[in-house]
Design a protein around this motif. Structure first.
Motif, PDB file in Angstrom:
ATOM      1  N   GLN A 144       0.843  -1.198   0.000  1.00 20.28           N
ATOM      2  CA  GLN A 144       0.000   0.000   0.000  1.00 20.28           C
ATOM      3  C   GLN A 144       0.876   1.246   0.000  1.00 20.28           C
ATOM      4  N   ILE A 145       0.505   2.217  -0.834  1.00 18.77           N
ATOM      5  CA  ILE A 145       1.277   3.458  -0.985  1.00 18.77           C
ATOM      6  C   ILE A 145       0.316   4.629  -1.011  1.00 18.77           C
ATOM      7  N   GLU A 146       0.687   5.720  -0.332  1.00 11.82           N
ATOM      8  CA  GLU A 146      -0.112   6.945  -0.363  1.00 11.82           C
ATOM      9  C   GLU A 146       0.406   7.855  -1.477  1.00 11.82           C
ATOM     10  N   ASN A 147      -0.482   8.171  -2.417  1.00 15.71           N
ATOM     11  CA  ASN A 147      -0.125   9.042  -3.532  1.00 15.71           C
ATOM     12  C   ASN A 147      -1.345   9.901  -3.885  1.00 15.71           C
ATOM     13  N   GLY A 148      -1.732  10.763  -2.938  1.00 13.86           N
ATOM     14  CA  GLY A 148      -2.973  11.513  -3.092  1.00 13.86           C
ATOM     15  C   GLY A 148      -4.164  10.689  -2.665  1.00 13.86           C
ATOM     16  N   GLN A 149      -4.135   9.404  -2.970  1.00 10.82           N
ATOM     17  CA  GLN A 149      -5.114   8.413  -2.531  1.00 10.82           C
ATOM     18  C   GLN A 149      -4.350   7.151  -2.156  1.00 10.82           C
ATOM     19  N   THR A 150      -4.989   6.272  -1.420  1.00  5.13           N
ATOM     20  CA  THR A 150      -4.339   5.014  -1.042  1.00  5.13           C
ATOM     21  C   THR A 150      -4.341   4.060  -2.227  1.00  5.13           C
ATOM     22  N   GLU A 151      -3.138   3.671  -2.668  1.00  2.00           N
ATOM     23  CA  GLU A 151      -2.988   2.726  -3.771  1.00  2.00           C
ATOM     24  C   GLU A 151      -2.588   1.371  -3.201  1.00  2.00           C
ATOM     25  N   THR A 152      -3.342   0.335  -3.554  1.00  2.00           N
ATOM     26  CA  THR A 152      -3.038  -1.025  -3.110  1.00  2.00           C
ATOM     27  C   THR A 152      -2.593  -1.840  -4.313  1.00  2.00           C
ATOM     28  N   TYR A 153      -1.428  -2.478  -4.209  1.00  2.00           N
ATOM     29  CA  TYR A 153      -0.882  -3.286  -5.299  1.00  2.00           C
ATOM     30  C   TYR A 153      -0.812  -4.745  -4.846  1.00  2.00           C
ATOM     31  N   ILE A 154      -1.361  -5.630  -5.675  1.00  2.00           N
ATOM     32  CA  ILE A 154      -1.389  -7.062  -5.378  1.00  2.00           C
ATOM     33  C   ILE A 154      -0.673  -7.784  -6.518  1.00  2.00           C
ATOM     34  N   PHE A 155       0.333  -8.603  -6.214  1.00  2.00           N
ATOM     35  CA  PHE A 155       0.988  -9.390  -7.249  1.00  2.00           C
ATOM     36  C   PHE A 155       1.287 -10.780  -6.719  1.00  2.00           C
ATOM     37  N   ASP A 156       1.649 -11.662  -7.659  1.00  2.00           N
ATOM     38  CA  ASP A 156       1.821 -13.094  -7.384  1.00  2.00           C
ATOM     39  C   ASP A 156       0.492 -13.741  -6.989  1.00  2.00           C
ATOM     40  N   LYS A 157      -0.617 -13.237  -7.547  1.00  2.00           N
ATOM     41  CA  LYS A 157      -1.927 -13.851  -7.299  1.00  2.00           C
ATOM     42  C   LYS A 157      -2.760 -13.936  -8.575  1.00  2.00           C
ATOM     43  N   TYR A 158      -2.805 -12.858  -9.349  1.00  2.00           N
ATOM     44  CA  TYR A 158      -3.648 -12.821 -10.545  1.00  2.00           C
ATOM     45  C   TYR A 158      -2.782 -12.865 -11.798  1.00  2.00           C
ATOM     46  N   ALA A 159      -3.243 -13.601 -12.814  1.00  2.00           N
ATOM     47  CA  ALA A 159      -2.563 -13.698 -14.112  1.00  2.00           C
ATOM     48  C   ALA A 159      -1.087 -14.058 -13.946  1.00  2.00           C
ATOM     49  N   THR A 160      -0.821 -15.097 -13.177  1.00  2.00           N
ATOM     50  CA  THR A 160       0.564 -15.419 -12.806  1.00  2.00           C
ATOM     51  C   THR A 160       1.351 -16.103 -13.923  1.00  2.00           C
ATOM     52  N   LEU A 161       0.707 -16.489 -15.030  1.00  2.00           N
ATOM     53  CA  LEU A 161       1.447 -17.089 -16.134  1.00  2.00           C
ATOM     54  C   LEU A 161       2.164 -16.044 -16.985  1.00  2.00           C
ATOM     55  N   ALA A 162       1.838 -14.789 -16.785  1.00  2.00           N
ATOM     56  CA  ALA A 162       2.573 -13.708 -17.455  1.00  2.00           C
ATOM     57  C   ALA A 162       3.951 -13.574 -16.816  1.00  2.00           C
ATOM     58  N   ASP A 163       4.860 -12.912 -17.522  1.00  2.00           N
ATOM     59  CA  ASP A 163       6.191 -12.660 -16.944  1.00  2.00           C
ATOM     60  C   ASP A 163       6.039 -11.917 -15.625  1.00  2.00           C
ATOM     61  N   ARG A 164       5.141 -10.926 -15.596  1.00  2.00           N
ATOM     62  CA  ARG A 164       4.813 -10.203 -14.369  1.00  2.00           C
ATOM     63  C   ARG A 164       3.419  -9.628 -14.518  1.00  2.00           C
ATOM     64  N   SER A 165       2.648  -9.660 -13.463  1.00  2.00           N
ATOM     65  CA  SER A 165       1.321  -9.045 -13.462  1.00  2.00           C
ATOM     66  C   SER A 165       1.077  -8.422 -12.098  1.00  2.00           C
ATOM     67  N   VAL A 166       0.406  -7.267 -12.111  1.00  2.00           N
ATOM     68  CA  VAL A 166       0.123  -6.536 -10.876  1.00  2.00           C
ATOM     69  C   VAL A 166      -1.304  -5.997 -10.957  1.00  2.00           C
ATOM     70  N   MET A 167      -2.048  -6.165  -9.872  1.00  2.00           N
ATOM     71  CA  MET A 167      -3.378  -5.562  -9.775  1.00  2.00           C
ATOM     72  C   MET A 167      -3.288  -4.335  -8.875  1.00  2.00           C
ATOM     73  N   GLN A 168      -3.949  -3.260  -9.312  1.00  2.00           N
ATOM     74  CA  GLN A 168      -3.961  -2.010  -8.559  1.00  2.00           C
ATOM     75  C   GLN A 168      -5.394  -1.692  -8.134  1.00  2.00           C
ATOM     76  N   LYS A 169      -5.575  -1.346  -6.867  1.00  2.00           N
ATOM     77  CA  LYS A 169      -6.880  -0.927  -6.357  1.00  2.00           C
ATOM     78  C   LYS A 169      -6.751   0.468  -5.753  1.00  2.00           C
TER      79      LYS A 169
END
Length: 701
Positions: A5-30
């Motif tokens: 979680q990072i504060e950048n004007g709003q709270t940004e949540t980054y989730i990785f190693d869970k969704y679309a893991t067959l890609a070289d890298r994938s990240v979900m942002q909320k």
């Protein structure tokens, strides 16, 4: 699964190693109610041998993200919308400088918008997410920090960082900047038109941003980007994948390069100084064939080394001798030729030729019904100014058929639209501008800006201000050794380090687009580029203002507006639109009805058609208008239910005519039923009724 979680004007949540893991890298942002998913895939099995980075960025908006089903027969998302393409280009242009110049493996970056709350700045979030995902991937980037972007807006005289797109609604500025550390990598800017509501009317203002204010706004963005580069990098550096080494397919044989330069350097230099782009290409091609035959080397191998030598010679000539391939000074503009209203049956047209770049721009005026409908998760409504930019193959001497518009064409048209939009008055027409690029050797989008200004004046549109555009280039070795080029041609764009498109006039800048090939641009170079660009813009404007423009008055559409009673609008439209369609077809006019103001707007190519249509409408309403009915407000009557309609029921009245009994609840009335009603209103031959509760109410009345 990892969550950051990072504060950048709003709270940004980054989730990785869970969704679309067959890609070289994938990240979900909320962020808030918005969810974006970015994935990166690399084709390590099929390296490219082409001399450009095989990067593809696709930003995709899903309509389920805002709880809607797509329109159309298929009810499924189709080809990318203009907005999706423009955001894809913005992300691509931000990230491309981060890759090694000789990286050979095809890279696909995909960003899916899976939920959208209508609040976040999706451009900022998409750029940041893609940059983080790229940083975490196995690609060996040139920088060790994470690139990020931010939007800056302006209210009154103060600048502020934008995290909520609602802040754009009354802003005078839309500035998007991306970069890393203290350097800028990409800029998109538009000065936005504002409307001031006075006591009697609304007054439009075309906005421009002076250089000093622009640098202040970019400085604010730069500080934020520098801070967030540190924050993002500290949070994610522990999770970066091992970087995969690569072997360049375009690696040069330095000994062969030195040998060819020694033997053929002078010949290559002579090719550079050829008068035209075509001649230069022809001579270089002939030289490569000759060398490959004499040296018994493969054509492609020779071409690779000769083009590398050509690039070095061109850059050294500019940096060390101040010489450009076409003989111009660094700040000199190519010769300009302008023709106004050269197309006899077009509302407005202009041909703007600068050197070997030529844009033929047309302006067509249509009715408000011709406005372009926009549908997407970010854009809803209609656009009354349309700009289409066409880049046919013959404009660069290539022999293949004209196909669908490319992403580049869409991006150039959008930039030209941004440049002129603030200066276009709010007129009761839809404006379509089309730029046909007939020749191209650098800066065709800025030629389109100049041509569009002249074409609109040729269509008798009273612009707030004239706008001109110029493309600036850069040859960069370091902060002490660089050269800024005005009005770059294709060679200087291809082998240079910057393409900085700038539009405006003496009041300031209306639009900017910056793309670079180096790691970032310093404030000093940015400042000097803007100064040199202003000189060029003023020179071009002086030539544009000397053009004798005579509008094609006989061709221009005519317009008339008149008020009608609100109760008569339905009579003009008719059942299912039958009446208005008949009027449009019979008199060859366009009709737009403003229901809020009860105003009918009629446009046509001649005054007689408008007058005939207006007279027809007035006569139609006169016939519909009935003389004073024998009913009084508040009177009680017995009526008979004759028909059920969408609004309720029609009630036949005892002394002729009928009235509408509006149904707010589900009254159970039968056709032919007799009931007691009360007159609520009676005007223009229309009677509105309500049910009288009982006879005593009638007697009391």
């Amino acid at each position: 699964m990892k969550i950051i979680q990072i504060e950048n004007g709003q709270t940004e949540t980054y989730i990785f190693d869970k969704y679309a893991t067959l890609a070289d890298r994938s990240v979900m942002q909320k962020v808030g109610g918005s969810v974006l998913l970015c994935s990166i895939c690399i084709d390590y099995e099929n390296p490219s041998s082409e001399d450009f980075l095989p990067l593809s960025v696709q930003y995709v908006e899903k309509m389920y993200a805002i709880g809607k089903i797509p329109q159309g027969f298929l009810k499924k998302e189709g080809k990318p919308s203009d907005n999706e393409i423009l955001i894809s280009r913005l992300i691509d242009r931000s990230l491309r400088p981060l890759f090694p110049k000789d990286y050979p493996y095809p890279v696909q970056i995909t960003i899916l918008v899976m939920s959208y709350d209508g609040k976040i700045d999706i451009c900022k979030n998409a750029v940041n997410l893609a940059s983080i995902c790229l940083y975490l991937s196995s690609i060996p980037l040139t920088q060790k920090q994470i690139l990020n972007g931010i939007r800056v807006v302006r209210h009154d005289e103060s600048f502020s960082l934008c995290n909520d797109l609602d802040e754009l609604s009354d802003s005078r500025l839309d500035l998007f900047v991306s970069g890393l550390g203290d350097r800028v990598s990409m800029i998109e800017m538009q000065a936005l038109k504002t409307t001031i509501q006075t006591r009697d009317s609304a007054v439009e203002n075309a906005n421009f941003i002076p250089k000093g204010d622009l640098l202040d706004a970019i400085g604010m963005a730069r500080k934020h980007i520098e801070n967030m580069s540190v924050v993002y990098t500290q949070q994610f550096e522990a999770f970066v994948l091992p970087k995969r080494a690569y072997e360049s397919k375009n690696k040069l044989d330095l000994s062969l390069k030195d040998q060819l330069q020694l033997q053929y350097g002078d010949s290559i230099k002579q090719c550079l100084f050829s008068m035209s782009k075509t001649e230069r290409h022809t001579q270089l091609t002939s030289l490569i064939k000759e060398i490959s035959e004499v040296q018994n080397l493969g054509y492609d191998d020779v071409a690779k080394h000769i083009f590398a030598i050509k690039k070095e010679i061109m850059r050294n000539l500019i940096l060390n001798e101040g010489k450009r391939a076409d003989g111009r000074a660094l700040n000199e503009i190519r010769d300009i030729d302008i023709e106004s209203n050269l197309l006899p049956k077009v509302h407005g047209s202009a041909c703007f030729t600068r050197g070997q770049t030529q844009a033929l721009v047309t302006c067509t005026l249509g009715s408000q019904n011709d406005a372009q409908i926009q549908e997407g998760i970010l854009s809803q409504g209609k656009s009354k100014i349309i700009f289409h930019y066409n880049f046919p193959p013959f404009s660069v001497g290539e022999a293949y058929p004209i196909g669908a518009s490319s992403r580049r064409e869409l991006g150039h048209g959008n930039l030209a639209l941004k440049a002129i939009e603030s200066s276009v008055p709010n007129i009761p027409y839809t404006i379509r501008l089309v730029s046909e690029i007939l020749q191209s050797n650098g800066s065709s989008s800025m030629a389109s800006v100049c041509g569009a200004t002249l074409a609109m004046l040729g269509a008798d549109i009273k612009l707030h201000d004239m706008i001109a555009g110029i493309a600036m280039g850069l040859i960069y070795e370091n902060e002490e050794q660089f050269a800024i080029l005005s009005d770059i041609m294709g060679l200087e764009d291809f082998d240079g380090d910057m393409d900085f498109k700038i539009a405006g006039n003496e009041k300031g800048f209306s639009a900017l687009q910056l793309d670079i090939k180096i790691d970032g641009l310093s404030e000093s170079i940015l400042n000097q580029s803007l100064d040199q660009a202003t000189e060029g813009i003023l020179h071009i404007l002086s030539l544009m203002r000397n053009v004798d423009i005579v509008p094609n008055y006989d061709l221009l559409p005519q317009k008339e507006s008149f008020h009608v009673p609100p109760t008569n609008i339905g009579d003009i439209i008719g059942q299912g639109g039958r009446t208005i369609r008949d009027i449009i077809s019979r008199f060859q006019v366009n009709i737009n009805i403003d229901k809020d103001e009860s105003v009918v707007h009629i446009t046509a190519n001649n005054r007689d058609s408008i007058q005939n249509a207006k007279n027809h409408i007035i006569e139609l309403l006169r016939k519909k208008e009935k003389k004073d009915l024998p009913y009084k407000l508040g009177e009680y009557l017995e009526g008979i239910v004759s028909k059920q309609i969408d609004a309720g029921f029609l009630i036949d009245l005892p002394q002729g005519g009928n009235g509408i009994l509006r149904s707010s609840i589900n009254e159970e009335l039968q056709i032919g039923q007799c009931l007691l009603v009360k007159i609520l209103s009676c005007s223009h031959g229309k009677v509105e009724l309500e049910i009288a509760e009982n006879r005593e109410e009638s007697d009391a009345g």
